[in-house]
Design a protein around this motif. Structure first.
Motif, short mmCIF file in Angstrom:
data_model
loop_
_atom_site.label_atom_id
_atom_site.label_comp_id
_atom_site.label_asym_id
_atom_site.label_seq_id
_atom_site.Cartn_x
_atom_site.Cartn_y
_atom_site.Cartn_z
N MET A 34 54.86 45.45 36.47
CA MET A 34 54.77 44.32 37.41
C MET A 34 53.29 44.04 37.75
O MET A 34 52.55 44.97 38.00
N HIS A 35 52.94 42.76 37.77
CA HIS A 35 51.53 42.40 38.02
C HIS A 35 51.19 42.57 39.50
O HIS A 35 51.87 42.00 40.37
N GLN A 36 50.16 43.35 39.78
CA GLN A 36 49.76 43.59 41.18
C GLN A 36 48.28 43.22 41.37
O GLN A 36 47.40 44.08 41.28
N PRO A 37 47.98 41.94 41.61
CA PRO A 37 46.58 41.57 41.84
C PRO A 37 46.05 42.17 43.13
O PRO A 37 46.83 42.43 44.06
N SER A 38 44.76 42.36 43.20
CA SER A 38 44.17 42.97 44.39
C SER A 38 44.38 42.08 45.63
O SER A 38 44.24 40.85 45.57
N THR A 39 44.72 42.73 46.74
CA THR A 39 44.90 41.97 47.99
C THR A 39 43.74 42.23 48.95
O THR A 39 43.75 41.75 50.10
N ALA A 40 42.73 42.99 48.48
CA ALA A 40 41.55 43.23 49.34
C ALA A 40 40.55 42.11 49.09
O ALA A 40 40.23 41.81 47.92
N PRO A 41 40.04 41.46 50.14
CA PRO A 41 39.06 40.39 49.91
C PRO A 41 37.85 40.95 49.15
O PRO A 41 37.41 42.06 49.40
N ARG A 42 37.35 40.18 48.21
CA ARG A 42 36.19 40.62 47.43
C ARG A 42 34.99 40.71 48.36
O ARG A 42 34.86 39.91 49.30
N PRO A 43 34.09 41.67 48.09
CA PRO A 43 32.90 41.78 48.95
C PRO A 43 31.91 40.65 48.67
O PRO A 43 31.73 40.24 47.53
N SER A 44 31.28 40.15 49.72
CA SER A 44 30.22 39.14 49.55
C SER A 44 29.42 39.05 50.85
O SER A 44 29.99 39.15 51.94
N LEU A 45 28.12 38.85 50.72
CA LEU A 45 27.28 38.70 51.92
C LEU A 45 27.39 37.29 52.50
O LEU A 45 27.02 37.05 53.64
N TYR A 46 27.85 36.33 51.67
CA TYR A 46 27.78 34.94 52.16
C TYR A 46 29.10 34.19 52.02
O TYR A 46 29.32 33.18 52.67
N TYR A 47 30.01 34.65 51.14
CA TYR A 47 31.23 33.88 50.91
C TYR A 47 32.44 34.58 51.50
O TYR A 47 32.78 35.69 51.08
N PRO A 48 33.13 33.95 52.47
CA PRO A 48 34.31 34.60 53.07
C PRO A 48 35.53 34.40 52.16
O PRO A 48 36.16 33.35 52.19
N TYR A 49 35.83 35.43 51.34
CA TYR A 49 36.97 35.30 50.42
C TYR A 49 38.27 35.26 51.20
O TYR A 49 38.48 36.06 52.12
N ARG A 50 39.13 34.33 50.80
CA ARG A 50 40.48 34.28 51.40
C ARG A 50 41.48 34.76 50.34
O ARG A 50 41.42 34.33 49.18
N VAL A 51 42.37 35.67 50.76
CA VAL A 51 43.39 36.15 49.84
C VAL A 51 44.64 35.28 50.04
O VAL A 51 45.19 35.22 51.14
N HIS A 52 45.05 34.59 48.98
CA HIS A 52 46.21 33.69 49.08
C HIS A 52 47.51 34.47 48.86
O HIS A 52 47.51 35.54 48.25
N ASP A 53 48.60 33.91 49.35
CA ASP A 53 49.91 34.55 49.10
C ASP A 53 50.31 34.32 47.65
O ASP A 53 50.10 33.23 47.10
N ALA A 54 50.95 35.35 47.08
CA ALA A 54 51.45 35.19 45.72
C ALA A 54 52.64 34.22 45.73
O ALA A 54 53.44 34.21 46.67
N TRP A 55 52.75 33.43 44.70
CA TRP A 55 53.90 32.52 44.51
C TRP A 55 54.99 33.34 43.82
O TRP A 55 54.77 33.92 42.75
N LEU A 56 56.16 33.42 44.41
CA LEU A 56 57.18 34.33 43.89
C LEU A 56 58.26 33.59 43.09
O LEU A 56 58.61 32.45 43.40
N PRO A 57 58.79 34.27 42.06
CA PRO A 57 59.71 33.61 41.12
C PRO A 57 61.01 33.15 41.75
O PRO A 57 61.71 32.33 41.17
N SER A 58 61.34 33.64 42.96
CA SER A 58 62.57 33.17 43.60
C SER A 58 62.52 31.65 43.83
O SER A 58 63.56 31.00 43.98
N ARG A 59 61.33 31.07 43.79
CA ARG A 59 61.21 29.62 44.02
C ARG A 59 61.36 28.82 42.72
O ARG A 59 61.29 27.60 42.72
N HIS A 60 61.53 29.51 41.58
CA HIS A 60 61.53 28.81 40.31
C HIS A 60 62.95 28.47 39.85
O HIS A 60 63.82 29.33 39.80
#
Ligand SMILES: Cc1cc2nc3c(=O)[nH]c(=O)nc-3n(C[C@H](O)[C@H](O)[C@H](O)COP(=O)(O)OP(=O)(O)OC[C@H]3O[C@@H](n4cnc5c(N)ncnc54)[C@H](O)[C@@H]3O)c2cc1C
Length: 598
Positions: A1-27
């Protein structure tokens, strides 16, 4: 099963936002899509936005939950901004980016070449704009999210692709398991390490250069203008090259070549990078200035392309299709041109307005562009990082001579990414007047922008379909021309007629969708149309939906317009070459929708 990282990437200037995964139950399982796009880099998102402009829905499946790590592409060309203007994000890019046009090359402490990229008031955008790739991706994503035709699925990794008769089945892996997604076409925009390319067993052609470069983004306050800085053979890194660029948010890119034999792992050791960045800052007079590391990476130059971008109903684009050296800002800038081309070629094919010959044309044109870029980028790469003793001897001779001899200095020129001209495209009109024009954009060339008024440029008014630019001093477009345009529109082809009128014309031209005033005669001048209004009457250009010229006439007639459109849209049903009399008499009196921009 694909498990992308849910930790925001580190950056001194860019505030990374972690989006919700789109789940197959909607397909919905039996829901065959028009187009599925794998990836959410610049190639993927511009393709989705272009398809949407042409009314074609798409599903964007992207493996991660956030934008890409690090600044990556930071320099965007004028043509890229013109393409981004078409999909509605050039304004945000310009507001937050740093524009520039000068480059400086140094050798042994002396500036030996100053590059000045042309820029005048006819250009809406600067030659280059610096902004980090995460911002560009954010702006493109916001535009995608605002489109009802784009279904954006975070955390959806295209794990497998199978071609069937008339459709493609993608197996998509998500944090909640896999699902099957069927589409008429699948766009592989899954980047340089394209898993889809590997799975289909495709080989790229070209060369890989030896030698590595480190990219280090540091936060530092340097009182230097936004200009490109290149240092050849500096004392702290003899025989090698260092590049520096200012980025927004107090960040500087330091890009340096590694000494021969050093591995990327050795080079990325924090103490190694600190010593080298300190040495570079010392050399340019800012030793001791405090700085912090934001992101670093290593790359090597490659000039590789697939020989064909269309494999059945799978289309490769951007880095998935080719790997180009980033010298001359060719990565993302080329991806935008690929995507702009793919968007309309695929949309017109999906809508049945052209046969699949149009997709073959897309592949031929963009492979041709990649090969041209590879040739040019190879020259830059061999100058920056000579691949053999012979090239090094030659490069070193240029460097030494440049200290005293002006004539060798232009050899430092950076050959910045520029749009490919589709001069030999099969879409170019065979019987127009292309060869009879003395100036102006020729067959396959991108358009020339012209300032029309305060904060008003010609390209602000074009795009979204075919554009017919018609130069006239008369009050109406010939009825036969309008009838041909109407016949194509009736088939679903987007075609806008723009009348370009001389100074002093107050009324909109009948039959035109818009009327633009050419008060200074600059449009005529830049487009090679006779300055004498009578002599230039009826001159016209036909632009494809990617704004490249496919036909031009000293004096247009309806039959030749019809031939040009049929040439540009190879397909099953073409309207009659000479419109039937009943069709010609389209009433053009009464209120017109066009407007005059003086
Ligand atoms: C370290 C580094 C530095 C760079 N610096 C520069 C530079 O200075 N200037 C420049 O012009 N270019 C630079 N580039 C290149 C530039 O970033 C790329 O050319 C550009 O991003 C290409 O866009 P793309 O959309 O083709 O691919 P990418 O931007 O790589 O996007 C690929 C997308 O596909 C997604 N993906 C991957 N596999 C799958 C899958 N199986 N299913 C679904 N989604 C998938 C990824 O998550 C990503 O969203 C750099 C690249 C790197 C890696």
């Amino acid at each position: 099963m694909h498990q992308p990282s849910t930790a925001p990437r580190p950056s001194l200037y860019y505030p990374y936002r972690v989006h919700d995964a789109w789940l197959p139950s909607r397909h919905a399982a039996d829901d065959r899509k028009k187009v599925v796009i794998a990836g959410s880099g610049p190639a993927a998102m511009v393709t989705a936005l272009e398809l949407a402009r042409h009314g074609v829905p798409s599903v964007v499946c992207t493996a991660e939950l956030q934008f890409s790590q690090g600044s990556r592409a930071i320099c965007f060309t004028r043509r890229s901004l013109e393409i981004l203007q078409q999909v509605g994000v050039a304004g945000r890019m310009s507001e937050s980016g740093l524009p520039w046009r000068f480059g400086n090359s140094f050798y042994r402490g002396q500036r030996v070449f100053r590059m000045e990229a042309p820029h005048d008031e006819d250009d809406r955008f600067f030659p280059i704009l610096n902004i980090q790739q995460q911002y560009m991706e954010e702006y493109l994503h916001d535009a995608c999210a605002a489109s009802p035709l784009i279904d954006f699925r975070w955390g959806n990794k295209v794990a497998h692709v199978a071609q069937h008769d008339g459709f493609v089945r993608a197996t998509v892996d998500t944090p909640a398991g896999e699902y099957a997604l069927d589409a008429e076409w699948l766009v592989a925009a899954d980047g340089g390490r394209s898993g889809i390319r590997s799975q289909l067993g495709l080989q790229m052609e070209g060369a890989s250069y030896e030698g590595f470069f480190v990219i280090a983004d540091i936060r530092i306050d340097l009182p230097l203008p936004t200009e490109r800085l290149a240092y050849f053979d500096p004392p702290w890194n003899p025989r090698n090259t260092i590049l520096m660029h200012r980025e927004p948010h107090g960040i500087w890119r330091v890009d340096y070549q590694l000494p021969e034999g050093e591995t990327p792992e050795e080079a990325l050791r924090p103490e190694s990078m600190k010593a080298r960045i300190d040495a570079q800052l010392e050399m340019i007079g800012f030793g001791g200035t405090p700085w912090e590391m934001d992101w670093s990476s290593v790359y090597s130059a490659r000039t590789l392309t697939l020989p064909d971008y269309v494999l059945g109903r799978v289309v490769f684009t951007g880095d998935a299709a080719h790997l180009l050296p980033i010298f001359g800002v060719r990565g993302a800038n080329t991806a935008f041109q690929d995507a702009q081309s793919l968007g309309w070629h695929l949309a017109y094919t999906v809508k049945g307005l052209a046969s699949e010959a149009l997709m073959r044309n897309h592949s031929t044109e963009r492979v041709g562009a990649a090969r041209e870029i590879i040739d040019e980028a190879g020259k830059s790469t061999r100058f920056m990082a000579p691949p053999s003793r012979g090239f090094r001897l030659l490069r070193d001779a240029v460097l030494s001579l440049s200290l005293t001899q002006d004539f060798v200095r232009p050899l430092y020129h950076w050959r910045t990414s520029r749009p490919h001209e589709y001069s030999h495209s099969m879409l170019n009109s065979p019987n127009d007047d292309n060869a009879r024009f003395a100036d102006g954009p020729a067959h396959g060339a991108p358009p020339r922008n012209v300032k029309l008024g305060a904060n008003d440029h010609l390209l602000d008014h074009l795009g979204g379909g075919f554009d017919l630019l018609y130069f006239t001093a008369q009050g109406a477009i010939p009825k036969a021309v309008v009838a041909v345009a109407d016949a194509w529109r009736a088939r679903g082809v987007g075609l806008r007629i723009t009348a370009v009128v001389p100074a002093g014309t107050a009324e909109p031209v009948q039959g035109a969708d818009q009327t633009l005033g050419d008060a200074q005669g600059r449009v005529r001048l830049r487009w090679g149309v006779a300055a004498d209004v009578e002599a230039g009457e009826g001159a016209a250009y036909l632009l494809r939906p990617d704004q490249h010229v496919c036909a031009r006439w000293l004096a247009l007639d309806a039959d030749r317009l019809n031939v040009a459109l049929a040439q540009a849209l190879p397909g099953p049903a073409i309207p009659t070459a000479t419109p039937a009399p009943g069709l010609v008499c389209v009433p053009v009196s009464g209120p017109v929708s066009g407007r005059v921009v003086a």
